[in-house]
Design a protein around this motif. Structure first.
Motif, PDB file in Angstrom:
ATOM      1  N   GLY A 441      18.273 -29.823  40.261  1.00 29.63           N
ATOM      2  CA  GLY A 441      18.760 -29.193  39.043  1.00 29.63           C
ATOM      3  C   GLY A 441      17.794 -29.220  37.880  1.00 29.63           C
ATOM      4  O   GLY A 441      18.171 -28.917  36.741  1.00 29.63           O
ATOM      5  N   ASN A 442      16.530 -29.569  38.134  1.00 35.69           N
ATOM      6  CA  ASN A 442      15.537 -29.638  37.059  1.00 35.69           C
ATOM      7  C   ASN A 442      14.887 -28.293  36.770  1.00 35.69           C
ATOM      8  O   ASN A 442      14.195 -28.139  35.768  1.00 35.69           O
ATOM      9  CB  ASN A 442      14.457 -30.659  37.415  1.00 35.69           C
ATOM     10  N   SER A 443      15.056 -27.333  37.674  1.00 32.46           N
ATOM     11  CA  SER A 443      14.516 -25.986  37.499  1.00 32.46           C
ATOM     12  C   SER A 443      15.263 -25.075  38.456  1.00 32.46           C
ATOM     13  O   SER A 443      15.957 -25.555  39.370  1.00 32.46           O
ATOM     14  CB  SER A 443      13.008 -25.951  37.806  1.00 32.46           C
ATOM     15  N   TYR A 444      15.159 -23.789  38.237  1.00 29.19           N
ATOM     16  CA  TYR A 444      15.668 -22.873  39.259  1.00 29.19           C
ATOM     17  C   TYR A 444      14.612 -21.864  39.699  1.00 29.19           C
ATOM     18  O   TYR A 444      14.857 -21.034  40.555  1.00 29.19           O
ATOM     19  CB  TYR A 444      16.960 -22.164  38.824  1.00 29.19           C
ATOM     20  N   GLU A 445      13.407 -21.978  39.108  1.00 31.19           N
ATOM     21  CA  GLU A 445      12.262 -21.197  39.584  1.00 31.19           C
ATOM     22  C   GLU A 445      11.003 -21.858  39.061  1.00 31.19           C
ATOM     23  O   GLU A 445      10.875 -22.112  37.861  1.00 31.19           O
ATOM     24  CB  GLU A 445      12.339 -19.747  39.103  1.00 31.19           C
ATOM     25  N   VAL A 446      10.063 -22.157  39.952  1.00 30.75           N
ATOM     26  CA  VAL A 446       8.830 -22.861  39.595  1.00 30.75           C
ATOM     27  C   VAL A 446       7.647 -21.972  39.973  1.00 30.75           C
ATOM     28  O   VAL A 446       7.436 -21.692  41.162  1.00 30.75           O
ATOM     29  CB  VAL A 446       8.725 -24.216  40.329  1.00 30.75           C
ATOM     30  N   CYS A 447       6.889 -21.530  38.980  1.00 32.78           N
ATOM     31  CA  CYS A 447       5.734 -20.652  39.248  1.00 32.78           C
ATOM     32  C   CYS A 447       4.508 -21.515  39.514  1.00 32.78           C
ATOM     33  O   CYS A 447       3.729 -21.840  38.604  1.00 32.78           O
ATOM     34  CB  CYS A 447       5.513 -19.695  38.083  1.00 32.78           C
TER      35      CYS A 447
END
Length: 705
Positions: A441-447
């Motif tokens: 739950g720390n991100s929902y998309e990591v580039c």
């Protein structure tokens, strides 16, 4: 009660032209206020008196002046070698003190600004002896040794707010005054000079011509140390019908060519909270956030273009913002070996209109404007004649094969051998860690990005860029040169546009497929991207992020999505693009509106701040120019910035540390992709190979194993 004066010290070794600079600077400042001038040579007690003279100067001159009291001091009689009579220096609005030791450690607490003047050793001695003749010559070495002793224990140049390379050609006073206007401590004292930045008159000239832009750039700026070419290298065959211009064509309409030459020319570099502004021979140093500095020099409408002029660029600042400026927008502070920002201020420029096949010459009204307009006109007409003889076409043709054109291969041989910061295995491990962060739950998309690097004995960066733009044309291509740093980009992605009327637009790209020479295969790849639920989800998540970014300074209710997940095709890739529009809230600080969106959400993921922290841990190093922005900040308040992707960064030996024997040029290329919960590691790895292909294939290089 009389206010304390603003005290400006001009320091430097003997013969650096301090006295002349002080006198001429005082004359310019007296146009708007009262100025007093103090020369330390009048107070030194003899040829052995540098240290004693500094002590006298601080105690009897600076201390009373800082209390807004008249300074009464004892002069030195150089003929009879003894103290002379008393003198008085009045506390005017501005007091200029000049001489060796004027900015010594004991003096600095009383000073509002320090100027360090310098010139080559041989020239300094010659100037000093020409001025004082036989009187000084027997004592040159004696005095020089005292200067050396002082500077050995007190590094005065490192405390200077402005450094001047005084070539004795008459340019130093104007350049120094321009540099002083950037110092926050002098912002009140120099209000008339600051106001003159907004009292500018724009000269413009329209030419019916269709020149080769590379020829124009080389003719006008080939020898410039700092130059920018915002090159819309993606062309379309003829003007579009009214109302039929595609978004890609709209982004590809104008090219801008400029350098930092001329009366108004300046350049800026920023690193880790320090901004260096160079105006001619003078460089000012300002500490503080970059976007705060940018707000002081841009955002207010200073000029207006000709009523028939179609472009929103009316001269101003051009260059790049590096990804590490995220330290000012919620990200961690990570140092980079490239500047965090590099800009030139163009007081004159060439703007090519690829839709109307016209050229606009722009120049701020100045004594050298007419000569430059003549040179620019000749360069444009010459390049147009050459283009007509060559029978060039503006239409883009997809390369039919992978082979590099022979002329490009010859110019770039031998091909650089790139190595990656990450192996295939380590990049896939980082994908798994990014997915773990998403699951937590720390991100929902990591580039997630990585960097490819090569070291070579030499590289013709100009030839590399020309080959790159031929092979991979793009609406936001660019060629930037800042001394030993060159940026060659073929970006297709707009980061942010703010029009002069306040219209805002972001056009994120998320979703990529390679191009194929076979039409059926190419069409299938395009359709695969258009129907990909995973790519569509990536794109929509970034659209939501940018809607939020724009809303910080947008009129309520003005944020709209005019295009969602549309496919655009370029020479080497198909891309999924969306468009978010908004209207800037009147009176908003425009530099802060840019900062609210920086860095581009398509290069971070979402939520932005927490995801940037994840990326810092995973990537383990700075991105530098890559993932930042490239474009302009115009004098009419407009900006148009591209995302710095598909971008080759070239650093020569002057900017590369720890280069191996014979390896004097370093190349770097950043690549990356968006990781979601549904990402397949193999597919993501193949995507970064696809994104690197356009640049690597142009250089004749392969993706590293």
């Amino acid at each position: 009660m009389t206010p304390a004066p603003v005290i400006i010290a001009i320091d430097g070794r003997s013969g650096a032209g301090k006295t002349t600079l002080a006198i001429e600077l005082a004359a310019r400042l007296r146009n708007h206020r009262k100025v007093s001038l103090f020369h330390l040579e009048d107070i030194y007690p003899g040829w052995d008196g540098l240290a004693a003279g500094i002590e006298r100067y601080v105690r009897t001159v600076l201390e009373p002046l800082s209390r807004a009291e008249a300074a009464t001091w004892v002069s030195w009689d150089w003929v009879n070698h003894c103290d002379g009579g008393p003198r008085v220096t009045l506390p005017a609005e501005i007091v200029i003190v000049e001489g060796v030791g004027a900015a010594a450690a004991a003096a600095r607490p009383f000073l509002d600004a320090v100027i360090w003047a310098d010139s080559p050793d041989g020239e300094r001695r010659l100037r000093a002896l020409e001025r004082d003749g036989d009187t000084y010559e027997p004592f040159w070495d004696q005095w020089a040794s005292q200067e050396a002793e002082l500077l050995a224990v007190d590094d005065i140049p490192q405390h200077a707010h402005v450094r001047v390379l005084n070539r004795a050609d008459g340019t130093a006073p104007a350049d120094t005054l321009q540099a002083l206007t950037y110092l926050p401590a002098l912002s009140t004292a120099l209000v008339p000079e600051l106001s003159s930045r907004r009292g500018l008159r724009l000269l413009s000239e329209r030419l019916e011509a269709c020149p080769d832009p590379a020829t124009v750039f080389h003719a006008l700026y080939g020898a410039s140390g700092n130059a920018v070419w915002l090159d819309s290298s993606l062309r379309f065959a003829g003007p579009a019908a009214p109302g039929k211009e595609t978004p890609a064509a709209e982004r590809s309409r104008f090219s801008i060519l400029a350098d930092d030459g001329g009366t108004f020319g300046q350049s800026v570099l920023h690193s880790s909270g320090v901004t260096w502004i160079t105006a001619g021979c003078a460089t000012a140093t300002v500490s503080g956030p970059f976007f705060r500095w940018l707000e002081t020099v841009w955002g207010r409408k200073a000029v207006r273009g000709h009523e028939d002029y179609p472009c929103d660029f009316t001269l101003g600042w051009l260059g790049f913002l590096g990804y590490e400026l995220k330290r000012e927008t919620g990200g961690h502070d990570i140092a980079s070996d490239t500047p965090d920002a590099g800009l030139v201020f163009a007081g004159r420029a060439v703007v090519l209109d690829h839709t109307d096949n016209t050229v606009w010459l722009l120049a701020l009204d100045a004594p050298d404007a007419a000569d430059w307009l003549t040179r620019a006109r000749d360069a444009v007409t010459g390049a147009a004649a050459g283009a007509a003889e060559a029978g060039g076409s503006n239409a883009v043709v997809l390369p039919a094969e992978d082979a590099l054109p022979e002329k490009d291969a010859a110019a770039l041989a031998p091909a650089p051998a790139f190595a990656g910061w990450d192996s295939e295995a380590s990049y896939k491990r980082k994908i798994a860690e990014a997915q773990h962060q998403i699951a937590e739950g720390n991100s929902y998309e990591v580039c997630l990005t990585t960097t490819l690097e090569a070291k070579v004995p030499a590289l013709d960066a100009w030839a590399a860029y020309l080959a790159l733009r031929r092979r991979n044309p793009a609406p936001f291509a660019s060629y930037l040169r800042f001394g030993g740093l060159t940026v060659a980009s073929t970006s297709p992605e707009r980061f942010l546009r703010i029009a002069s009327d306040g219209g805002m637009r972001a056009e994120p790209i998320k979703g990529t497929r390679r191009r194929a020479a076979d039409p059926e295969t190419d069409a299938a790849l395009r359709e695969d991207l258009a129907t990909s639920l995973k790519d569509r989800a990536e794109n929509i998540m970034i659209v939501d992020l940018l809607r939020n970014d724009l809303s910080h300074f947008a009129e309520p209710g003005s944020v709209t999505v005019s295009r969602l997940c549309e496919i655009e095709s370029y020479a080497t890739v198909h891309q999924m693009v969306s468009t978010i529009d908004a209207v800037l809230l009147p009176g908003s600080p425009r530099a802060e509106a840019v900062a609210a969106c920086f860095p581009a959400g398509s290069m971070t993921g979402a939520p932005k701040i927490s995801t940037m922290a994840i990326l810092d841990r995973l990537e383990e190093g700075p991105r530098g120019v890559y993932s930042g922005a490239i474009g302009y900040f115009s004098l009419n308040g407009a900006t148009d910035l591209a995302v710095a992707i598909r971008t080759l960064v070239v650093q020569d030996s002057g900017t590369v540390q720890d280069s191996g024997a014979g390896e004097q040029v370093r190349l770097s290329l950043g690549v990356g992709g968006a990781i979601t919960a549904d990402s397949v590691p193999e597919d993501e790895y193949q995507e970064i190979r696809t994104k690197a292909y356009g640049v690597l294939s142009t250089l004749g290089s392969a993706f590293p194993d």
